[in-house]
Design a protein around this motif. Structure first.
Motif, mmCIF file in Angstrom:
data_model
loop_
_atom_site.group_PDB
_atom_site.id
_atom_site.type_symbol
_atom_site.label_atom_id
_atom_site.label_comp_id
_atom_site.label_asym_id
_atom_site.label_seq_id
_atom_site.Cartn_x
_atom_site.Cartn_y
_atom_site.Cartn_z
ATOM 1 N N GLY A 41 -27.937 3.753 -33.422
ATOM 2 C CA GLY A 41 -27.113 3.136 -33.890
ATOM 3 C C GLY A 41 -26.520 4.053 -35.261
ATOM 4 O O GLY A 41 -26.759 3.370 -36.712
ATOM 5 N N ILE A 42 -26.514 4.923 -35.312
ATOM 6 C CA ILE A 42 -26.123 5.830 -36.830
ATOM 7 C C ILE A 42 -24.961 5.766 -36.835
ATOM 8 O O ILE A 42 -24.169 6.387 -35.377
ATOM 9 C CB ILE A 42 -26.709 7.528 -36.190
ATOM 10 N N PRO A 43 -24.433 5.688 -37.834
ATOM 11 C CA PRO A 43 -22.968 5.891 -38.420
ATOM 12 C C PRO A 43 -22.096 6.707 -37.942
ATOM 13 O O PRO A 43 -22.833 8.280 -38.756
ATOM 14 C CB PRO A 43 -22.583 5.034 -39.790
ATOM 15 N N VAL A 44 -20.882 6.881 -37.806
ATOM 16 C CA VAL A 44 -20.378 8.472 -38.034
ATOM 17 C C VAL A 44 -18.688 8.942 -38.292
ATOM 18 O O VAL A 44 -18.369 7.954 -38.952
ATOM 19 C CB VAL A 44 -19.778 8.552 -36.342
ATOM 20 N N GLY A 66 -15.343 14.124 -47.549
ATOM 21 C CA GLY A 66 -14.616 15.318 -47.538
ATOM 22 C C GLY A 66 -13.490 15.091 -49.682
ATOM 23 O O GLY A 66 -13.265 14.122 -49.696
ATOM 24 N N MET A 67 -13.012 15.815 -49.102
ATOM 25 C CA MET A 67 -12.044 15.592 -50.643
ATOM 26 C C MET A 67 -11.288 15.023 -50.797
ATOM 27 O O MET A 67 -10.836 14.490 -51.838
ATOM 28 C CB MET A 67 -11.215 17.626 -50.550
ATOM 29 N N HIS A 68 -10.505 14.592 -49.684
ATOM 30 C CA HIS A 68 -10.309 13.336 -49.724
ATOM 31 C C HIS A 68 -10.625 11.574 -48.416
ATOM 32 O O HIS A 68 -9.583 11.609 -48.272
ATOM 33 C CB HIS A 68 -8.326 13.471 -49.205
ATOM 34 N N GLY A 69 -11.361 12.325 -48.874
ATOM 35 C CA GLY A 69 -12.803 11.226 -47.392
ATOM 36 C C GLY A 69 -12.510 10.041 -48.269
ATOM 37 O O GLY A 69 -12.177 9.747 -49.028
ATOM 38 N N GLU A 70 -13.111 8.873 -47.746
ATOM 39 C CA GLU A 70 -13.468 7.499 -47.950
ATOM 40 C C GLU A 70 -14.880 8.314 -48.953
ATOM 41 O O GLU A 70 -15.981 8.420 -48.705
ATOM 42 C CB GLU A 70 -13.808 6.739 -46.952
ATOM 43 N N ALA A 71 -14.554 6.866 -49.999
ATOM 44 C CA ALA A 71 -15.260 6.825 -50.904
ATOM 45 C C ALA A 71 -16.328 6.746 -50.563
ATOM 46 O O ALA A 71 -17.155 7.712 -50.873
ATOM 47 C CB ALA A 71 -15.389 6.010 -52.191
ATOM 48 N N TRP A 72 -17.027 5.442 -49.827
ATOM 49 C CA TRP A 72 -17.619 5.035 -49.212
ATOM 50 C C TRP A 72 -18.579 6.760 -48.148
ATOM 51 O O TRP A 72 -19.888 5.949 -48.606
ATOM 52 C CB TRP A 72 -18.053 3.926 -48.464
ATOM 53 N N VAL A 73 -18.134 6.981 -47.443
ATOM 54 C CA VAL A 73 -18.850 8.511 -46.792
ATOM 55 C C VAL A 73 -19.081 8.852 -47.827
ATOM 56 O O VAL A 73 -20.228 9.577 -47.429
ATOM 57 C CB VAL A 73 -17.374 8.819 -46.034
ATOM 58 N N ILE A 154 -23.958 0.514 -46.512
ATOM 59 C CA ILE A 154 -22.418 1.070 -46.427
ATOM 60 C C ILE A 154 -21.645 0.358 -46.655
ATOM 61 O O ILE A 154 -20.275 0.653 -47.105
ATOM 62 C CB ILE A 154 -22.125 2.711 -44.968
ATOM 63 N N ARG A 155 -22.126 -0.852 -46.061
ATOM 64 C CA ARG A 155 -21.104 -2.014 -45.748
ATOM 65 C C ARG A 155 -20.832 -2.305 -47.522
ATOM 66 O O ARG A 155 -19.879 -2.468 -48.554
ATOM 67 C CB ARG A 155 -21.879 -3.020 -45.216
#
Ligand SMILES: Cc1cc2nc3c(=O)[nH]c(=O)nc-3n(C[C@H](O)[C@H](O)[C@H](O)COP(=O)(O)OP(=O)(O)OC[C@H]3O[C@@H](n4cnc5c(N)ncnc54)[C@H](O)[C@@H]3O)c2cc1C
Ligand SMILES: Cc1ncc(C[n+]2csc(CCOP(=O)(O)OP(=O)(O)O)c2C)c(N)n1
Ligand SMILES: [Mg+2]
Length: 375
Positions: A41-44, A66-73, A154-155
Motif C-alpha cells: 500500500g505504499i505510494p510511488v 524533485g526540482m520540477h516535481g509535483e508539489a505534493w510529492v 497525501i491526497r
C-alpha cells in the motif's frame, strides 16, 4: 540479513514512499514494482528517468519528484518516515539541499552499483544487486497492509496543488506549452513513444504527458544534452518500427541537430516532431527571470522558419498558434506517411512550475504566480 531488516522497516513504517528510478526500467522490474506497491500500500514517486516504470494512472502513482516535481510529492518526501529507493541515485535535481532532504526518514537503497550507495544519501539498509532479484526476495518478506491515513494526508496535499493542473490554467488566448503536452497526451491516448530534448519542454512533457508503459519515454537526464531528441527518435523508430514516435524539442535544441531531418527524408523514417517554440533558450531564460532580475543575456533566440525548413527537406511542416488548432495539426502529422514537423508557437515567457531552486529545501518551491494570487 539485509532483506529481513528492510522488510522490518517497511512493515513498521507509517509514512513510507517508494522512489522509483531508471533501474526499474533497466532491470525490467515494472511488474514486480507494481506487486510490491500494491501489497504494501505504499505510494510511488518516480525520477525523470524512472517515468513509465510505474503506471502514471495507477492510484498509488504520485508523479515525478524533485526540482520540477509535483508539489505534493516534494512535501510528502519531507514528511515521510521511510524512503525505499529502487534503482535511483539521489541526483541533486531530486534531493535539493542534501542537509534538509527527508531528514525524518530512514532510507532503504536498492542499487546495483556499490559506489552509489551512501554517495549522496546515507542508507540505513543497503540492498546491493540487481533490482529484479531484490524485489523477488523483498515481496514475500513484507507484510500486506494498507496505509490509509498517509494516503489521506497525501491526497490533502495534492488537493491544494491540483489547482496547478492544466485544466484550470487560464491561457488568456495564448498557446501554453502545458496545454500542448496535455493535448498531445490525450490525442495519442498516452500510447506514443516520446523522445524529449533538454529544457522547459522536457519538464512540461514529464509533468503533462502521463506514461503508463515502461520505455515509453526517452530523455537525456543526467548529461542533459541538447540536440539529443531527433537523432534518438530516429534510433527509437528503427528499434520499434510499430510505435508512434513523437519528438518533443525546444527551438534551441532542435537547431543543434535539425540536419537529421535529411536522414528522416532519405531513409523514409516516420517520426513526428513537436517543436515547443518559445523564442528563447527557455530553461536558461527562466533562471535569469527568477534569479537574475530578468536580465535575459544570450537567451533570446532567432530561428529559421521551421515550417519552411521541413518543406525544404520535402517533409510536412505545420504551424500552430492557438490551442484550438492543436488537434487538427496532430491529426495531420499522424496521417502523414513521412516525418512531420509542427512548429508550436507557444507563450514566450512562461516558466516551469513548481521549481525548487538549486540546493534548496524541497518545500521551498516557487509556485505559479496565478495560483499564489488565488490562495
Ligand atoms: C532540465 C532538467 C531538469 C531535471 N529535473 C528533474 C526533476 O525535477 N526530477 C528528477 O527526478 N530528475 C530531473 N532531472 C534528471 C536528473 O538530472 C537525473 O538524470 C535523474 O534524476 C536521474 O534519475 P535516476 O537516478 O532514476 O537515473 P540514473 O541516473 O540512470 O540512475 C539509475 C540508478 O539505478 C541503478 N541501476 C541501474 N540498473 C540497475 C539494476 N538492474 N538494479 C538496481 N539498480 C540499477 C544505477 O546504478 C543508477 O545508480 C532533470 C534533468 C534536466 C536536464
Ligand atoms: C548542448 C547543450 N548546451 C547547453 C545546455 C544548457 N541548457 C540546458 S536547457 C537550455 C535551453 C534549451 O532551450 P530550448 O531548446 O529552446 O528549450 P526550452 O528550454 O526553451 O524548452 C540550455 C542552453 C545543454 N543542456 N546542452
Ligand atoms: Mg526554447
Amino acid at each position: 540479513m539485509a532483506i529481513r531488516r528492510a522488510a522490518g522497516l517497511i512493515d513498521a513504517s507509517e509514512r513510507p514512499l517508494i522512489l522509483a528510478g531508471h533501474g526499474v526500467l533497466k532491470s525490467e522490474s515494472s511488474e514486480l514494482l507494481r506487486q510490491f506497491a500494491e501489497k504494501t500500500g505504499i505510494p510511488v514517486t518516480s525520477t525523470l528517468l524512472g517515468l513509465g516504470g510505474f503506471p502514471a494512472s495507477h492510484p498509488l502513482s504520485l508523479g515525478m519528484m524533485g526540482m520540477h516535481g509535483e508539489a505534493w510529492v516534494n512535501t510528502s518526501l519531507q514528511e515521510a518516515d521511510l524512503l525505499i529507493a529502487l534503482g535511483m541515485r539521489f541526483d541533486d535535481r531530486v534531493t535539493g539541499k542534501l542537509q534538509t532532504f527527508a531528514v525524518n526518514a530512514r532510507k532503504i537503497h536498492a542499487e546495483i552499483d556499490p559506489s552509489e550507495i551512501n554517495k549522496n544519501v546515507r542508507a540505513d539498509v543497503a540492498l546491493p544487486g540487481d533490482l529484479r532479484r531484490t524485489l523477488e526476495q523483498l515481496i514475500p518478506a513484507v507484510r500486506a497492509r494498507g496505509r490509509e491515513p498517509w494516503l489521506e494526508r497525501i491526497r490533502a496535499l495534492r488537493g491544494d496543488s491540483e489547482r496547478r493542473d492544466v485544466q484550470s490554467l487560464p491561457d488568456g488566448g495564448k498557446l501554453l506549452a502545458p496545454h500542448v503536452l496535455h493535448d498531445l497526451w490525450r490525442l495519442t491516448e498516452g500510447k506514443a513513444l516520446v523522445v524529449t530534448d533538454v529544457g522547459q519542454h522536457q519538464m512540461w512533457e514529464a509533468q503533462y504527458y502521463k506514461h503508463d508503459q515502461p520505455r515509453s519515454l526517452i530523455t537525456s537526464g543526467g548529461l542533459g544534452t541538447m540536440g539529443f531528441a531527433l537523432p534518438a527518435a530516429i534510433g527509437a523508430k528503427f528499434a520499434r518500427p510499430e510505435d508512434e514516435v513523437w519528438v518533443v524539442v525546444g527551438d534551441g535544441g532542435f537547431q543543434m541537430t535539425s540536419c537529421e531531418l535529411t536522414t528522416c527524408a532519405q531513409e523514409g523514417i516516420k517520426v513526428n516532431v513537436a517543436i515547443i517554440n518559445n523564442g528563447y533558450l527557455g530553461m536558461v531564460r527562466q533562471w535569469q527571470e527568477f534569479f537574475y532580475n530578468r536580465r535575459y543575456v544570450a537567451t533570446p533566440l532567432r530561428s529559421p522558419d521551421f515550417v519552411e525548413l521541413a518543406r525544404a527537406h520535402g517533409l510536412c511542416g505545420l504551424r500552430v498558434t492557438r490551442r484550438s488548432e492543436i488537434a487538427e495539426a496532430v491529426a495531420r502529422a499522424r496521417a502523414e506517411p513521412g516525418t512531420a514537423v509542427i512548429d508550436f508557437r507557444v507563450e514566450q515567457e512562461d516558466s516551469v512550475y513548481p521549481m525548487v531552486p538549486a540546493n534548496t529545501d524541497l518545500r521551498d518551491m516557487i509556485r505559479r504566480p496565478h495560483f499564489e494570487e488565488d490562495e
